[in-house]
Design a protein around this motif. Structure first.
Motif, PDB file in Angstrom:
ATOM      1  N   VAL A 268       0.865  -1.184   0.000  1.00  0.00           N
ATOM      2  CA  VAL A 268       0.000   0.000   0.000  1.00  0.00           C
ATOM      3  C   VAL A 268       0.895   1.225   0.000  1.00  0.00           C
ATOM      4  N   ALA A 269       0.768   2.066  -1.016  1.00  0.00           N
ATOM      5  CA  ALA A 269       1.530   3.313  -1.096  1.00  0.00           C
ATOM      6  C   ALA A 269       0.653   4.445  -0.577  1.00  0.00           C
ATOM      7  N   TYR A 270       1.231   5.316   0.251  1.00  0.00           N
ATOM      8  CA  TYR A 270       0.438   6.362   0.898  1.00  0.00           C
ATOM      9  C   TYR A 270       1.314   7.576   1.192  1.00  0.00           C
ATOM     10  N   ARG A 271       0.653   8.643   1.560  1.00  0.00           N
ATOM     11  CA  ARG A 271       1.337   9.856   1.986  1.00  0.00           C
ATOM     12  C   ARG A 271       0.564  10.462   3.150  1.00  0.00           C
ATOM     13  N   VAL A 272       1.269  10.983   4.157  1.00  0.00           N
ATOM     14  CA  VAL A 272       0.635  11.598   5.317  1.00  0.00           C
ATOM     15  C   VAL A 272       0.499  13.092   5.059  1.00  0.00           C
ATOM     16  N   VAL A 273      -0.742  13.582   5.064  1.00  0.00           N
ATOM     17  CA  VAL A 273      -1.032  14.998   4.828  1.00  0.00           C
ATOM     18  C   VAL A 273      -2.007  15.467   5.895  1.00  0.00           C
ATOM     19  N   GLY A 274      -1.609  16.448   6.693  1.00  0.00           N
ATOM     20  CA  GLY A 274      -2.508  16.998   7.693  1.00  0.00           C
ATOM     21  C   GLY A 274      -3.058  15.977   8.664  1.00  0.00           C
ATOM     22  N   GLY A 275      -2.239  15.010   9.073  1.00  0.00           N
ATOM     23  CA  GLY A 275      -2.704  13.992   9.998  1.00  0.00           C
ATOM     24  C   GLY A 275      -3.561  12.915   9.365  1.00  0.00           C
ATOM     25  N   VAL A 276      -3.608  12.864   8.026  1.00  0.00           N
ATOM     26  CA  VAL A 276      -4.365  11.843   7.298  1.00  0.00           C
ATOM     27  C   VAL A 276      -3.386  10.971   6.530  1.00  0.00           C
ATOM     28  N   SER A 277      -3.446   9.666   6.746  1.00  0.00           N
ATOM     29  CA  SER A 277      -2.646   8.721   5.967  1.00  0.00           C
ATOM     30  C   SER A 277      -3.431   8.396   4.703  1.00  0.00           C
ATOM     31  N   LEU A 278      -3.029   9.010   3.598  1.00  0.00           N
ATOM     32  CA  LEU A 278      -3.817   9.021   2.373  1.00  0.00           C
ATOM     33  C   LEU A 278      -3.207   8.072   1.355  1.00  0.00           C
ATOM     34  N   ALA A 279      -3.895   6.975   1.099  1.00  0.00           N
ATOM     35  CA  ALA A 279      -3.504   6.048   0.039  1.00  0.00           C
ATOM     36  C   ALA A 279      -4.310   6.370  -1.212  1.00  0.00           C
ATOM     37  N   SER A 280      -3.849   5.863  -2.356  1.00  0.00           N
ATOM     38  CA  SER A 280      -4.573   6.132  -3.599  1.00  0.00           C
ATOM     39  C   SER A 280      -4.572   4.890  -4.467  1.00  0.00           C
ATOM     40  N   GLY A 281      -5.674   4.694  -5.175  1.00  0.00           N
ATOM     41  CA  GLY A 281      -5.792   3.533  -6.029  1.00  0.00           C
ATOM     42  C   GLY A 281      -5.891   2.252  -5.224  1.00  0.00           C
ATOM     43  N   ASP A 282      -5.677   1.141  -5.906  1.00  0.00           N
ATOM     44  CA  ASP A 282      -5.712  -0.169  -5.260  1.00  0.00           C
ATOM     45  C   ASP A 282      -4.339  -0.501  -4.685  1.00  0.00           C
ATOM     46  N   PRO A 283      -4.289  -1.400  -3.709  1.00  0.00           N
ATOM     47  CA  PRO A 283      -2.974  -1.922  -3.311  1.00  0.00           C
ATOM     48  C   PRO A 283      -2.288  -2.570  -4.508  1.00  0.00           C
ATOM     49  N   ILE A 294      -2.687  -4.174   3.823  1.00  0.00           N
ATOM     50  CA  ILE A 294      -3.657  -3.236   4.387  1.00  0.00           C
ATOM     51  C   ILE A 294      -3.591  -3.230   5.907  1.00  0.00           C
ATOM     52  N   GLY A 295      -3.437  -4.406   6.518  1.00  0.00           N
ATOM     53  CA  GLY A 295      -3.365  -4.492   7.974  1.00  0.00           C
ATOM     54  C   GLY A 295      -2.233  -3.670   8.569  1.00  0.00           C
ATOM     55  N   PRO A 296      -0.979  -3.826   8.108  1.00  0.00           N
ATOM     56  CA  PRO A 296       0.118  -3.005   8.640  1.00  0.00           C
ATOM     57  C   PRO A 296      -0.071  -1.511   8.385  1.00  0.00           C
ATOM     58  N   TRP A 297      -0.659  -1.163   7.235  1.00  0.00           N
ATOM     59  CA  TRP A 297      -0.898   0.264   6.961  1.00  0.00           C
ATOM     60  C   TRP A 297      -1.882   0.848   7.968  1.00  0.00           C
ATOM     61  N   LEU A 298      -2.970   0.150   8.233  1.00  0.00           N
ATOM     62  CA  LEU A 298      -3.936   0.629   9.220  1.00  0.00           C
ATOM     63  C   LEU A 298      -3.326   0.658  10.618  1.00  0.00           C
ATOM     64  N   ALA A 299      -2.518  -0.353  10.954  1.00  0.00           N
ATOM     65  CA  ALA A 299      -1.887  -0.383  12.279  1.00  0.00           C
ATOM     66  C   ALA A 299      -0.930   0.787  12.459  1.00  0.00           C
ATOM     67  N   GLU A 300      -0.184   1.127  11.415  1.00  0.00           N
ATOM     68  CA  GLU A 300       0.733   2.265  11.498  1.00  0.00           C
ATOM     69  C   GLU A 300      -0.038   3.576  11.654  1.00  0.00           C
ATOM     70  N   ALA A 301      -1.148   3.691  10.920  1.00  0.00           N
ATOM     71  CA  ALA A 301      -1.957   4.907  11.034  1.00  0.00           C
ATOM     72  C   ALA A 301      -2.477   5.076  12.454  1.00  0.00           C
ATOM     73  N   ARG A 302      -2.975   4.020  13.054  1.00  0.00           N
ATOM     74  CA  ARG A 302      -3.508   4.113  14.412  1.00  0.00           C
ATOM     75  C   ARG A 302      -2.400   4.371  15.428  1.00  0.00           C
ATOM     76  N   ALA A 303      -1.217   3.792  15.197  1.00  0.00           N
ATOM     77  CA  ALA A 303      -0.109   3.984  16.134  1.00  0.00           C
ATOM     78  C   ALA A 303       0.346   5.428  16.188  1.00  0.00           C
ATOM     79  N   HIS A 304       0.165   6.173  15.088  1.00  0.00           N
ATOM     80  CA  HIS A 304       0.597   7.567  15.044  1.00  0.00           C
ATOM     81  C   HIS A 304      -0.564   8.551  15.119  1.00  0.00           C
TER      82      HIS A 304
END
Length: 578
Positions: A268-283, A294-304
Motif C-alpha cells: 500500500v503506497a500512501y502519503r501523510v497529509v494533515g494527519g491523514v494517511s492518504l492512500a490512492s488507487g488499489d494496493p 492493508i493491515g500493517p498500513w492501518l496499524a501504522e496509522a492508528r499507532a501515530h
C-alpha cells in the motif's frame, strides 16, 4: 476492553464539557465572574483557568488530541490533573476549605477525571514526533518573547496615560495580559491602553497557546519516502500485476511511503497529509496478499494517530478495505476507452469528429514517442514548454498523476507532441504504462492560444496510432485511461427527466463549484469519447473524519496550499505534484 474504552470516552467528554463551560462563560459575563471568583477565593478549578475564550480553546484542543488517542496529551492531562488532585486532597485538611461545597464538587470531578485517565491509559497509544518537546519549548520561549514584545509595542503606541512609564513596565503589563485577563491589579499610573488593545493581547495569547499546543501534539509527519529498493520492488509488482489497476503506476510518486505485506507480494503506497494517511488507487500486487499490506498500513496509522483514507479505489479493492472496517463513498468514475471498440462514426460522435477534422485542416500534426526514445535535449525543451503552460505555481495531482515528467526511470511512458502548421509545439500529453497493454493519462498541457479541439484531436490520434500498431507489435496498446470525472453519476442522473429534487439540488451545487474546479467540464470532456465508466471510491473509517480527509485530499492534489505556518513548523512537507 469495554471498561478502558468507556473510561477513555469519559475523559474526552469531561474535557469537552469543560471547554463548553469556558466558552459559555466567555459570553455569559456573570457566569465567568462567578467562576473566576471561585478560583480566586477558594481553590482553582482544573481546566477552567480564567473561564474565558483562551481557556476554552486550550481545553477544546486537549479534547481533540485526546480523541485522537495522543499519548502525549494523556501524559499532560494526567500530570496537570494529578497535581490538582494532590493539592485538593491536602487543602481539604483545612476546615475553612472544607466548608465550601463547590470545593467538594471540584475534588470529585478531578478524582473522577484522574481515575478515568488511569483506567483508560491503554487507549491512548498514538505516538507524536520525537522532536515535538523541543519544538514546543522553542515555540513557547520564542512565542512568549515575541508576543510580549508585540503587546508592549501595542501598549506603547496606544497608551493614553498622562503619567510617564518605562518600556519595562509596559512590557511587564503586556506579558501579564498574555497569561491573565485580570490585569487591573497590575496597572501602573503610566499605563492606560484602550480596551481593544487588552482584547487584542488576549487574542494574541490564544494564538500563542494554540501554537505551543500544536507543536507539542502534532502527529508524525516526516515518513520515510520510497527508497531505491522500494521502487525496484514496486516496479516488479507492476510488471506482474500492473494491468489490474490503471492507477498502479502512480504509486511510484517518490514523496509516498509504502507498507509491505509480510510476503512482499503486495503493498500500500500512501502519503501523510494533515494527519491523514492518504492512500490512492488499489494496493499493488497479488489481490490475495492485499490484506497482508492493508493491515500493517492501518496499524501504522492508528499507532501515530493518523486518519486512514483511500482515494480512487476500485470496487474490488473497496470490498477488501471494507473487510478491514472502512466505509465506502462513491467518488466518481474513471473514463476507459477500448482501442478496438472505439469509432468516430455515428451521430453521437459528430461533435468530436468535426473538431478533429477542423484541427487537422488547420495543419496540426501529432507525434507519438516513448520517453526513452526522446533525445535529452528535446526532452529538456518539452519540459520547459510544459512548465510555461502550467496553470498555477505548483504541479497538481496525487492519485492520478506522476509529477515528474521526463524522469529517466519512466522511459516506458508515452509522449504526444502536437505541432501547428509552422512546426511550433502547441500541446503535450503524457501517459504512464498500465500493464503491458494499457496507458493512463498523466499530464495534459497546451498553449492557451491554440485552437479549440486540440486535446480531442490528440486523443483521437493516439487511438488511431494504437489501432495501427495492433498488428505490428507484440504488446499492442488495447486500452487507455483518461481523466477522472468526480460525481459523474450526479451530472448524468440529475439531468434526466424525473430526477428528484435532492438530486437536482446536488447537481446544481456541483455546477456552481465547477466555476472554480472544473468538475462538470471534466465529465463532459471525457463523455465525448463514449467511454466505459469505472466507478472509483473513497474509503474512510468514520464519517466525522470526512472534512479532514477532504482538506488533506485537496492539499495532496495541489488545490489548497498548506496552512500559513513558518516553514520550520512544516518540517517534512513535500510539494504536491501533478
Amino acid at each position: 476492553m469495554g471498561n478502558t474504552r468507556g473510561a477513555a470516552a469519559f475523559a474526552v467528554w469531561y474535557l469537552r464539557a469543560v471547554a463548553f463551560v469556558n466558552f459559555l462563560s466567555a459570553v455569559w459575563i456573570s457566569l465567568g465572574q462567578d467562576v473566576r471568583r471561585h478560583n480566586q477565593e477558594n481553590l482553582f478549578t482544573p481546566y477552567l483557568l480564567t473561564a474565558g475564550f483562551a481557556s476554552g480553546v486550550f481545553t477544546a484542543f486537549l479534547a481533540v488530541t485526546m480523541r485522537r488517542r495522543k499519548r502525549a496529551a494523556w501524559i499532560l492531562n494526567l500530570g496537570l490533573s494529578g497535581a490538582f488532585l494532590g493539592l485538593f486532597t491536602l487543602a481539604m485538611a483545612f476546615p475553612e476549605i472544607r466548608r465550601h461545597p463547590q470545593n467538594w464538587v471540584s475534588l470529585a470531578l478531578t478524582a473522577a477525571f484522574v481515575a478515568a485517565l488511569l483506567a483508560g491509559r491503554r487507549e491512548f497509544y498514538a505516538k507524536g514526533d520525537r522532536s515535538n518537546p523541543r519544538l514546543a519549548a522553542a515555540v513557547g520561549a520564542g512565542g512568549l518573547l515575541g508576543a510580549s514584545l508585540l503587546a508592549a509595542l501595542l501598549v506603547t503606541v496606544t497608551n493614553r496615560a498622562s503619567a510617564p512609564s518605562t518600556f519595562l513596565e509596559r512590557w511587564r503589563y503586556g506579558a501579564l495580559r498574555l497569561v491573565s485577563v485580570a490585569a487591573d491589579e497590575y496597572r501602573v499610573p503610566g499605563i492606560a491602553p484602550p480596551t481593544w488593545v487588552d482584547v487584542a493581547v488576549n487574542v494574541l495569547s490564544t494564538v500563542f497557546v494554540l501554537a505551543v499546543l500544536y507543536a507539542a501534539f502534532r502527529s508524525r509527519r516526516a515518513v520515510d519516502p520510497l527508497t531505491e529498493d522500494d521502487e525496484k520492488r514496486l516496479r516488479e509488482l507492476l510488471d506482474r500485476y500492473g494491468e489490474r489497476d490503471s492507477l498502479g503506476y502512480f504509486a511510484l510518486r517518490r514523496e509516498k511511503s509504502v507498507c509491505w505485506s509480510p510476503t512482499g507480494k503486495a503493498a500500500v503506497a500512501y502519503r501523510v497529509v494533515g494527519g491523514v494517511s492518504l492512500a490512492s488507487g488499489d494496493p499493488l500486487g497479488d489481490p490475495e496478499a492485499w490484506p497482508g499490506a492493508i493491515g500493517p498500513w492501518l496499524a501504522e496509522a492508528r499507532a501515530h494517530g493518523w486518519i486512514p483514507a483511500v482515494m480512487g479505489a476500485s470496487e474490488e479493492a473497496g470490498t477488501v478495505y471494507a473487510r478491514h472496517g472502512l466505509d465506502a463513498l462513491e467518488l466518481g468514475d474513471e473514463a476507459l476507452v477500448e482501442v478496438a471498440e472505439f469509432t468516430l462514426e455515428g451521430r453521437a460522435m459528430r461533435t468530436v469528429r468535426q473538431a478533429c477534422n477542423r484541427v487537422r485542416r488547420a495543419g496540426y500534426t501529432v507525434r507519438v514517442r516513448r520517453h526513452e526514445d526522446i533525445p535529452a535535449d528535446e526532452m529538456a525543451f518539452l519540459l520547459r514548454r510544459a512548465d510555461d503552460w502550467r496553470d498555477g505555481a505548483c504541479e497538481r495531482g496525487f492519485s492520478m498523476a506522476l509529477g515528474r515528467l521526463g524522469d529517466p526511470e519512466d522511459g516506458r511512458c508515452v509522449m504526444l507532441e502536437c505541432a501547428d502548421s509552422r512546426g511550433e509545439l502547441r500541446a503535450l500529453l503524457s501517459f504512464v504504462p498500465w500493464g503491458p497493454h494499457g496507458l493512463s493519462l498523466d499530464l495534459m498541457r497546451r498553449d492557451r492560444d491554440c485552437d479549440n479541439g486540440l486535446m480531442e484531436f490528440m486523443v483521437i490520434e493516439l487511438l488511431r496510432h494504437a489501432r495501427e500498431e495492433r498488428d505490428d507489435r507484440a504488446a499492442p496498446i488495447t486500452q487507455i485511461s483518461l481523466n477522472f470525472a468526480v460525481f459523474r453519476s450526479v451530472f448524468e442522473r440529475g439531468a434526466r427527466l424525473g430526477a428528484g429534487p435532492v438530486l437536482r439540488w446536488w447537481r446544481s451545487l456541483l455546477r456552481f463549484f465547477s466555476r472554480w474546479w472544473q468538475i462538470e467540464s471534466l465529465y463532459r470532456a471525457n463523455a465525448k469519447y463514449r467511454p466505459i465508466w469505472e466507478p472509483r471510491f473513497l474509503l474512510f473509517e468514520k464519517s466525522a473524519d470526512l472534512p479532514r480527509i477532504g482538506l488533506a485530499s485537496a492539499r495532496a492534489e495541489g488545490f489548497l496550499e498548506p496552512p500559513g505556518l513558518p516553514k520550520w513548523l512544516r518540517r517534512g512537507h513535500l510539494e504536491t505534484h501533478r
